[in-house]
Motif scaffolding. Sequence first.
Motif, PDB file in Angstrom:
ATOM      1  N   ALA A  45       0.834  -1.210   0.000  1.00 19.42           N
ATOM      2  CA  ALA A  45       0.000   0.000   0.000  1.00 19.42           C
ATOM      3  C   ALA A  45       0.866   1.256   0.000  1.00 19.42           C
ATOM      4  O   ALA A  45       0.560   2.234  -0.694  1.00 19.42           O
ATOM      5  N   ALA A  48       2.184   1.773  -3.426  1.00 14.45           N
ATOM      6  CA  ALA A  48       1.167   2.255  -4.364  1.00 14.45           C
ATOM      7  C   ALA A  48       0.731   3.679  -4.036  1.00 14.45           C
ATOM      8  O   ALA A  48       0.172   4.368  -4.885  1.00 14.45           O
ATOM      9  N   ALA A  76       1.166   4.889 -10.834  1.00 12.16           N
ATOM     10  CA  ALA A  76       0.590   3.878 -11.726  1.00 12.16           C
ATOM     11  C   ALA A  76       1.041   4.123 -13.160  1.00 12.16           C
ATOM     12  O   ALA A  76       1.437   3.195 -13.867  1.00 12.16           O
ATOM     13  N   ILE A  80       3.928   1.339 -11.834  1.00 18.64           N
ATOM     14  CA  ILE A  80       3.734   0.527 -10.630  1.00 18.64           C
ATOM     15  C   ILE A  80       2.316  -0.042 -10.640  1.00 18.64           C
ATOM     16  O   ILE A  80       1.339   0.689 -10.809  1.00 18.64           O
ATOM     17  N   PHE A  81       2.221  -1.327 -10.498  1.00 17.52           N
ATOM     18  CA  PHE A  81       0.914  -1.977 -10.507  1.00 17.52           C
ATOM     19  C   PHE A  81       0.771  -2.817  -9.252  1.00 17.52           C
ATOM     20  O   PHE A  81       1.657  -3.595  -8.900  1.00 17.52           O
ATOM     21  N   LEU A  82      -0.358  -2.657  -8.588  1.00 18.65           N
ATOM     22  CA  LEU A  82      -0.616  -3.462  -7.399  1.00 18.65           C
ATOM     23  C   LEU A  82      -1.779  -4.405  -7.671  1.00 18.65           C
ATOM     24  O   LEU A  82      -2.881  -3.968  -7.991  1.00 18.65           O
ATOM     25  N   SER A  83      -1.480  -5.698  -7.549  1.00 18.52           N
ATOM     26  CA  SER A  83      -2.561  -6.676  -7.580  1.00 18.52           C
ATOM     27  C   SER A  83      -3.046  -6.793  -6.145  1.00 18.52           C
ATOM     28  O   SER A  83      -2.317  -7.239  -5.261  1.00 18.52           O
ATOM     29  N   PHE A  84      -4.275  -6.324  -5.898  1.00 16.30           N
ATOM     30  CA  PHE A  84      -4.770  -6.186  -4.526  1.00 16.30           C
ATOM     31  C   PHE A  84      -5.027  -7.544  -3.867  1.00 16.30           C
ATOM     32  O   PHE A  84      -5.554  -8.455  -4.503  1.00 16.30           O
ATOM     33  N   GLU A 155      -7.350  -9.360 -11.530  1.00 15.81           N
ATOM     34  CA  GLU A 155      -6.201  -8.504 -11.236  1.00 15.81           C
ATOM     35  C   GLU A 155      -5.087  -8.746 -12.257  1.00 15.81           C
ATOM     36  O   GLU A 155      -4.475  -7.804 -12.756  1.00 15.81           O
ATOM     37  N   GLN A 158      -5.861  -7.271 -15.561  1.00 14.54           N
ATOM     38  CA  GLN A 158      -5.574  -5.835 -15.589  1.00 14.54           C
ATOM     39  C   GLN A 158      -4.076  -5.582 -15.723  1.00 14.54           C
ATOM     40  O   GLN A 158      -3.639  -4.661 -16.416  1.00 14.54           O
TER      41      GLN A 158
END
Lengths: 250, 453
Positions: A45, A48, A76, A80-84, A155, A158
């Motif tokens: 977190a 991100a 983003a 930077i990509f966050l797979s939640f 995710e 995406q």
Amino acid sequence: MLVIKNLHAEINGKKILKGLNLEVKPGEIHAIMGPNGSGKSTLSAVLAGKEDFIVTEGEIFYQGRNLFDLNVEERAKEGIFLSFQYPVEIPGVSMINFMKTAVNEQRKYRSLPPMSSGEFLKYMREMKDLVELKSDLANRSVNEGFSGGEKKRNEIFQMAMLKPKLAILDETDSGLDIDALRIVANGVNKVKTKENSVIVITHYQRLLEYIVPDFVHILYDGKIVKSAGKELAFELEEKGYNWIKDEIGD
Amino acid sequence: MDIKKTFEKYIDIFEKNFSNVKQHESSSLYKIRTEAYEKFKKHGMPDHNDENYKYAGISEICSQDYEFSLDSRGAIVDLNEYFQCEIKDLDTHIALLSNGEYYSNNKPIENIGEGVIICGLNMAINKYPEIIKEYYNQNAREYDDSFSELNTMFAKDGLFIYVPENTKIDKTIQLVNLIHGFGNKNIFKRNLIIVRKNSELSLVICDHTLNNSNNFVIDVTESVVLENAKFCYHNLQKEPNKTGVINSHFVKLNKYSKFDSYILSFHGGIIRNNLFVKMIGEFAESNLFGLNLTDREQRIDNYTLIEHDVPNCSSNELYKGILDEQAKGSFMGRIIVKPNAQKTLAYQTNRNICLTPEAKMRTKPQLEIYADDVKCSHGATVGQLDETALFYLKQRGINEKEAKLMLMFAFANDILLKINIVPLRERIAELIDSRLRGEFSACEHCLMNCNSR
Ligand SMILES: Nc1ncnc2c1ncn2[C@@H]1O[C@H](COP(=O)(O)OP(=O)(O)OP(=O)(O)O)[C@@H](O)[C@H]1O
Ligand SMILES: [Mg+2]
């Protein structure tokens, strides 16, 4: 790619990260493992840019820039990509509209023209096939009523659409059945290039059979207490975390 | 001006100009108006002590003086030309009201079914006294609503629709209320809609204010939906910032009838919508939807009263609002289930998003259930945009403004999906989008896709 130095972060006055160091070079895959509540999702977190977490000390450099100078959407767009761990349901926002807006905003950032509807749908179909996402999911509202596994697959879909430079996968494997795990992992590998990096947060060694890490770190009580090669994951699977306590004298 | 002076002004105007039967279209209208005058005189103008109008901003509306016109104001320009409203791909029969009067140059709406009458109310009063006698002021007089009494005292014209039995009107009727000319006007409009047994009617009402004046508009619509008939009512409101609107709709539903209402308020003014639905025939169904999008100092209040008088009826209510800046609003939803109205289904939901701490929304459900075998529910929320959803969207590279728009649009989408006329739904989707983007003033005076000069 990413350098984290002595990171301290807290939420609602509660200290969660307590001096975390980590370096990720282009093309590397890092796995982060650690007991529940040790701060793994907090780290993702903070990376991100979620404002709820307050960084009290330390630095993060991303591609040579101070990460804290960038807001959530800039991070983003910078890749930077966050797979939640817990993907959010957004009723009323269709997957198509969501992805189209995201892809075109990112293209705009890179001075590329927006994709036409035709191009976009074709691209979306290709990426959907890549992660074997069921067609009807793409026609629904974002994550609304998706099963746990479907959300995780979404995710990765995406991620495939957005082609990030640094992907952080927060327990993307949890809730996936055995076949889905393989498909999702394959999706990650197909999108992966020599230049981009992945941080995989997981509790299980199984995912790492597919997404083979260069390094495995143990995050314990807000710090990385041990780093080694992929064999560390086997060791953890076998022995749990208690021995770590002894080793670090906790 | 204030509430008291405004009240005295109306009493005075009535006593000077309406006390003689000769000043009316007929003796029956004289009687109706006099009765309304007596009730209004007794009830007074509602102020903040009035439970129903407590927050409706009446004192603000009454702080100004409005020009009251006794004579026909006429229209100097050709409104048909002036106004070309087209909802893309939606083929409608258009009727214009010019400052509350049925426009004399309206293209006649004919050949849409045998016995169908669509004309000005004033004409109907003269030409169809039997129908007027049977229906006019029958719904409205059952409620002690001061503003409706005020309307009954003074209203002379509006839209009249009579659909005889077994007649389905395929094309939507579009009523366009044009307010134009100089000065702050007091406007009274009165519509009467009768949909007889086994018939169907769909109506879209659009309000267009073509001047920059602050007007005070007092509207009443009475609708009677007879056995097994369907009536679909859409009202698209967009008023200039200082205009006051009190809009009351009285609906009576007979057995197996169906009534759908959409009140879409895109811009106020100070708008108060009253919707009174009385279900007097078994197996009647009503679906009431509302959407408010407000900002600045606008205020939109919705008051609904649904009465389940008989068993086996269903009512379904969904009102939503997005309030920005210092906008204010309220929703009061009363549902009364009478003792014998067993097997009633009554659902009510009111959801609101306040985008700023200054935006204020009050919501008050009031269910009075006197029967035991019923299914009723209500839910009301006032909240903010979902922060976790916002973060999720931004994490994919969507900037904050766009992400917020997406969430707001999604919030409004529930209502949008309920609109059954597809071209209308699409047009309203565009309107919502441009409203949320703040592009609304680009077409200052026009709610729809019009090409007004
Ligand atoms: N909003 C919050 N308020 C207070 N404490 C919080 C909040 N969010 C997280 N925490 C706490 O921070 C700690 C770290 O949480 P985090 O989600 O980072 O753990 P994790 O390592 O991802 O765990 P898991 O393996 O269960 O996913 C936990 O003790 C959690 O309860
Ligand atoms: Mg976690």
